[in-house]
Design a protein around this motif. Structure first.
Motif, short mmCIF file in Angstrom:
data_model
loop_
_atom_site.label_atom_id
_atom_site.label_comp_id
_atom_site.label_asym_id
_atom_site.label_seq_id
_atom_site.Cartn_x
_atom_site.Cartn_y
_atom_site.Cartn_z
N TYR A 211 29.35 2.28 -4.46
CA TYR A 211 29.99 3.49 -3.91
C TYR A 211 29.50 4.77 -4.60
O TYR A 211 29.20 5.76 -3.93
N ARG B 201 29.64 7.37 -20.32
CA ARG B 201 30.96 7.16 -19.70
C ARG B 201 31.69 8.49 -19.62
O ARG B 201 31.50 9.37 -20.46
N VAL B 202 32.56 8.59 -18.66
CA VAL B 202 33.46 9.75 -18.59
C VAL B 202 34.74 9.32 -19.30
O VAL B 202 35.31 8.28 -18.96
N ALA C 154 28.59 4.25 -10.99
CA ALA C 154 27.24 3.98 -10.46
C ALA C 154 27.14 2.56 -9.92
O ALA C 154 26.15 1.87 -10.11
N VAL D 292 31.01 -3.51 -0.07
CA VAL D 292 29.80 -2.68 -0.18
C VAL D 292 29.55 -1.94 1.14
O VAL D 292 29.17 -0.77 1.15
N SER E 172 27.18 -2.07 -13.37
CA SER E 172 27.68 -2.75 -14.57
C SER E 172 28.72 -3.83 -14.24
O SER E 172 28.75 -4.88 -14.88
N PHE E 173 29.57 -3.59 -13.25
CA PHE E 173 30.61 -4.58 -12.93
C PHE E 173 29.96 -5.87 -12.40
O PHE E 173 30.35 -6.98 -12.76
N TRP E 174 28.97 -5.70 -11.56
CA TRP E 174 28.28 -6.86 -10.99
C TRP E 174 27.51 -7.61 -12.07
O TRP E 174 27.35 -8.82 -12.03
N GLU F 235 27.17 3.40 -15.76
CA GLU F 235 26.12 2.39 -15.96
C GLU F 235 25.85 1.72 -14.62
O GLU F 235 26.78 1.18 -14.02
N GLN G 151 36.96 -2.01 0.52
CA GLN G 151 36.87 -2.98 -0.59
C GLN G 151 35.49 -3.62 -0.67
O GLN G 151 35.25 -4.44 -1.54
N ARG H 93 29.20 -13.00 -0.71
CA ARG H 93 29.82 -13.59 0.46
C ARG H 93 29.50 -12.78 1.71
O ARG H 93 29.46 -13.31 2.81
N SER H 94 29.27 -11.48 1.51
CA SER H 94 29.01 -10.62 2.69
C SER H 94 27.63 -10.92 3.26
O SER H 94 26.72 -11.33 2.54
C1 LIG Z 1 33.71 -11.92 -7.71
C2 LIG Z 1 33.53 -10.81 -6.70
C3 LIG Z 1 32.65 -10.98 -5.66
C4 LIG Z 1 32.46 -9.96 -4.73
N1 LIG Z 1 31.58 -10.16 -3.71
C5 LIG Z 1 31.40 -9.18 -2.79
C6 LIG Z 1 30.48 -9.36 -1.72
O1 LIG Z 1 29.87 -10.40 -1.56
N2 LIG Z 1 30.31 -8.31 -0.85
C7 LIG Z 1 30.98 -7.14 -0.98
O2 LIG Z 1 30.78 -6.24 -0.17
N3 LIG Z 1 31.87 -6.96 -1.98
C8 LIG Z 1 32.10 -7.94 -2.88
N4 LIG Z 1 32.99 -7.76 -3.89
C9 LIG Z 1 33.72 -6.49 -3.98
C10 LIG Z 1 32.91 -5.51 -4.86
O3 LIG Z 1 33.43 -5.48 -6.15
C11 LIG Z 1 32.94 -4.16 -4.28
O4 LIG Z 1 32.44 -4.20 -2.95
C12 LIG Z 1 32.01 -3.16 -5.01
O5 LIG Z 1 31.80 -3.49 -6.35
C13 LIG Z 1 32.60 -1.83 -4.92
O6 LIG Z 1 31.71 -0.94 -5.53
P1 LIG Z 1 32.22 0.26 -6.42
O7 LIG Z 1 31.05 1.17 -6.54
O8 LIG Z 1 33.49 0.79 -5.86
O9 LIG Z 1 32.62 -0.38 -7.83
P2 LIG Z 1 31.76 -1.09 -8.96
O10 LIG Z 1 30.62 -1.82 -8.41
O11 LIG Z 1 32.74 -1.83 -9.79
O12 LIG Z 1 31.20 0.13 -9.81
C14 LIG Z 1 32.01 0.89 -10.68
C15 LIG Z 1 31.12 1.83 -11.45
O13 LIG Z 1 31.93 2.73 -12.16
C16 LIG Z 1 31.44 2.86 -13.48
N5 LIG Z 1 32.54 3.35 -14.32
C17 LIG Z 1 33.77 2.82 -14.47
N6 LIG Z 1 34.49 3.58 -15.33
C18 LIG Z 1 33.68 4.61 -15.70
C19 LIG Z 1 33.83 5.73 -16.56
N7 LIG Z 1 34.95 5.97 -17.24
N8 LIG Z 1 32.77 6.58 -16.71
C20 LIG Z 1 31.61 6.37 -16.03
N9 LIG Z 1 31.43 5.33 -15.20
C21 LIG Z 1 32.44 4.47 -15.05
C22 LIG Z 1 30.91 1.48 -13.80
O14 LIG Z 1 30.02 1.50 -14.90
C23 LIG Z 1 30.22 1.16 -12.49
O15 LIG Z 1 28.96 1.77 -12.47
C24 LIG Z 1 33.19 -8.76 -4.84
C25 LIG Z 1 34.10 -8.59 -5.90
C26 LIG Z 1 34.28 -9.61 -6.81
C27 LIG Z 1 35.25 -9.41 -7.92
#
Ligand SMILES: Cc1cc2nc3c(=O)[nH]c(=O)nc-3n(C[C@H](O)[C@H](O)[C@H](O)COP(=O)(O)OP(=O)(O)OC[C@H]3O[C@@H](n4cnc5c(N)ncnc54)[C@H](O)[C@@H]3O)c2cc1C
Length: 394
Positions: free
Chosen positions: A14, A107-108, A11, A376, A38-40, A35, A374, A51-52
């Motif tokens: 993506y 969580r899964v 969540a 948002v 959660s990572f952010w 969640e 990589q 940065r974007s």
């Molecule tokens: C320091 C830093 C700064 C960044 N700044 C930018 C920026 O400015 N602009 C930009 O576009 N990108 C930025 N990024 C990249 C950014 O991480 C990605 O663009 C974005 O987080 C990708 O989204 P995502 O949904 O793939 O992953 P995430 O945002 O990491 O989401 C992962 C999700 O999966 C869930 N999850 C994981 N495992 C499980 C499980 N087993 N069961 C259920 N849920 C689970 C988590 O709880 C979370 O909800 C940055 C990255 C870092 C490290």
């Protein structure tokens, strides 16, 4: 066992984007787990800025209604630029409540093949069946800790993703390793928080985004020229940006060309607004770590230029290396069935792996669909391509 058509795992931007797009398809039963943001919220430092740019920071939704502007206006305060981390997290929560109110925060714990697709086990033991699984679990498990630091315990050397509050280093001496945005911004935050920070990086030159050429191309030649050179997705330099925004075209190019373009589009670089904030932080370039050891409660680090540092902590801004085998919810037999290259899944249209019905979104999709994945802003393409594929194969 309850059954559905699609399970979305994750969540973040993506997973949320995938869920709003799929839920828009009539008659499709979609469940989403994770969640929100959660990572952010937990793995990026307080005080960070995105940065974007503005357009690239919008989380995709099928009606283009869940925008940063709309969030700012509903919350009664405009979002500033660059977008502060805490506002982006709040925006993500707002998006989730509006677009995916039925999110299940469990969580899964396991995804395996089932009788009619997949069998998904949740953290509390509940099991459900789904014809498809969309993994959008982020980069958390891929944080890269170079081997050189094996000799130091985690209390003395940690990855940037392990910290939310760098204030814990106030008054301490911290060596920051890396020459990209995360290392540089961490060093600025450490310094501003009263720590003594120094940056060391292997690169001979820090690449700053929005240099004078890029500023001229962005702002000096007018809106029309800018829109020809730069896509709203904001990934890559002039010209390359347009290609990065078209993953279907990019993936048709020879592998060697794709790899070159990818390197150029996302080389380690710092946002220009960090330059002033780093003025009083020593930055040593062209330098790597050759040896580490504990020195009582501190870490002793020997560098390739022959100098030595004794510091309270080494902070590793060393990035992430995708390896989908590290997703702990995948049993080894399922990972082995996924065709991979260097840890990345080799994906087909609709971001589908070689296991039919299993899709992977976000950074792991970058080998197949380019570096846009990589960021948002790549969620627009990913969510639309996924949804088209699901509809076509319903
Ligand atoms: C320091 C830093 C700064 C960044 N700044 C930018 C920026 O400015 N602009 C930009 O576009 N990108 C930025 N990024 C990249 C950014 O991480 C990605 O663009 C974005 O987080 C990708 O989204 P995502 O949904 O793939 O992953 P995430 O945002 O990491 O989401 C992962 C999700 O999966 C869930 N999850 C994981 N495992 C499980 C499980 N087993 N069961 C259920 N849920 C689970 C988590 O709880 C979370 O909800 C940055 C990255 C870092 C490290």
């Amino acid at each position: 066992m309850e059954n559905c058509d699609v399970v979305v795992l994750g969540a973040g931007p993506y997973g949320l984007a995938a869920a709003t797009h799929l839920k828009n398809v009539k008659g499709l039963e979609v469940r989403i787990f994770g969640e929100p943001m959660s990572f952010w919220e937990r793995n990026m430092p307080v005080g960070m800025f995105l940065r974007s740019n503005w357009t690239a920071t919008q989380i995709a939704d099928p009606h283009l209604a869940l925008t940063l502007e709309e969030y700012g206006s509903e919350s009664g305060s405009n979002v500033s630029q660059p977008v502060p981390l805490d506002r982006f997290v709040q925006y993500g929560h707002w998006y989730q409540q509006k677009g995916v109110p039925d999110l299940d925060q469990r969580r899964v714990s396991r995804v395996e093949r089932g009788p009619d697709g997949f069998r998904i086990t949740l953290s509390d033991g509940e099991v459900l069946g789904s014809r498809r699984v969309v993994v959008a679990a982020g980069i958390g498990p891929f944080a890269w800790r170079p081997q050189e630091f094996d000799g130091l315990p985690v209390e003395l050397a940690s990855h940037t993703s392990e910290h939310r509050d760098l204030g814990k280093f106030t008054g301490k001496k911290v060596l920051v390793v890396g020459g990209g945005q995360s290392a540089l911004e961490s060093a600025a935050l450490l310094r501003e928080g009263g720590a003594q920070a120094e940056v060391i990086a292997r690169t001979h030159k820090i690449h700053w985004l929005q240099g004078s050429l890029s500023r001229t191309l962005h702002h000096g030649l007018g809106k029309y020229v800018r829109s020809i050179l730069y896509a709203p997705t904001d990934v890559g330099p002039a010209g390359i940006s347009r290609l990065m925004a078209r993953p279907d075209l990019l993936r048709r190019l020879p592998r060697s060309v794709q790899d070159k373009l990818r390197k150029r589009a996302v080389r380690p670089a710092g946002a220009r607004w960090l330059v002033d904030r780093l003025k009083s932080v020593p930055v040593r370039l062209g330098c790597s770590v050759v040896d580490v050891a504990t020195a009582g409660p501190r870490a002793r680090v020997r560098l390739s230029d022959g100098s030595e540092r004794t510091v309270d902590h080494v902070l590793l801004g060393t990035g992430y290396r995708v390896n989908v085998a590290k997703y702990d919810f995948f049993p080894p037999e399922l990972v082995q069935s996924v065709r991979r290259s260097n840890g990345y899944p080799c994906l087909e249209p609709g971001l589908e792996t070689s296991v039919p019905g299993l899709h992977i979104l976000g950074a792991p999709a970058a080998w197949s669909f380019g570096p846009l994945m990589q960021f948002v802003s790549g969620a627009h393409y990913a969510a639309q391509a996924l949804t088209r594929h699901v509809i076509a194969n319903k």
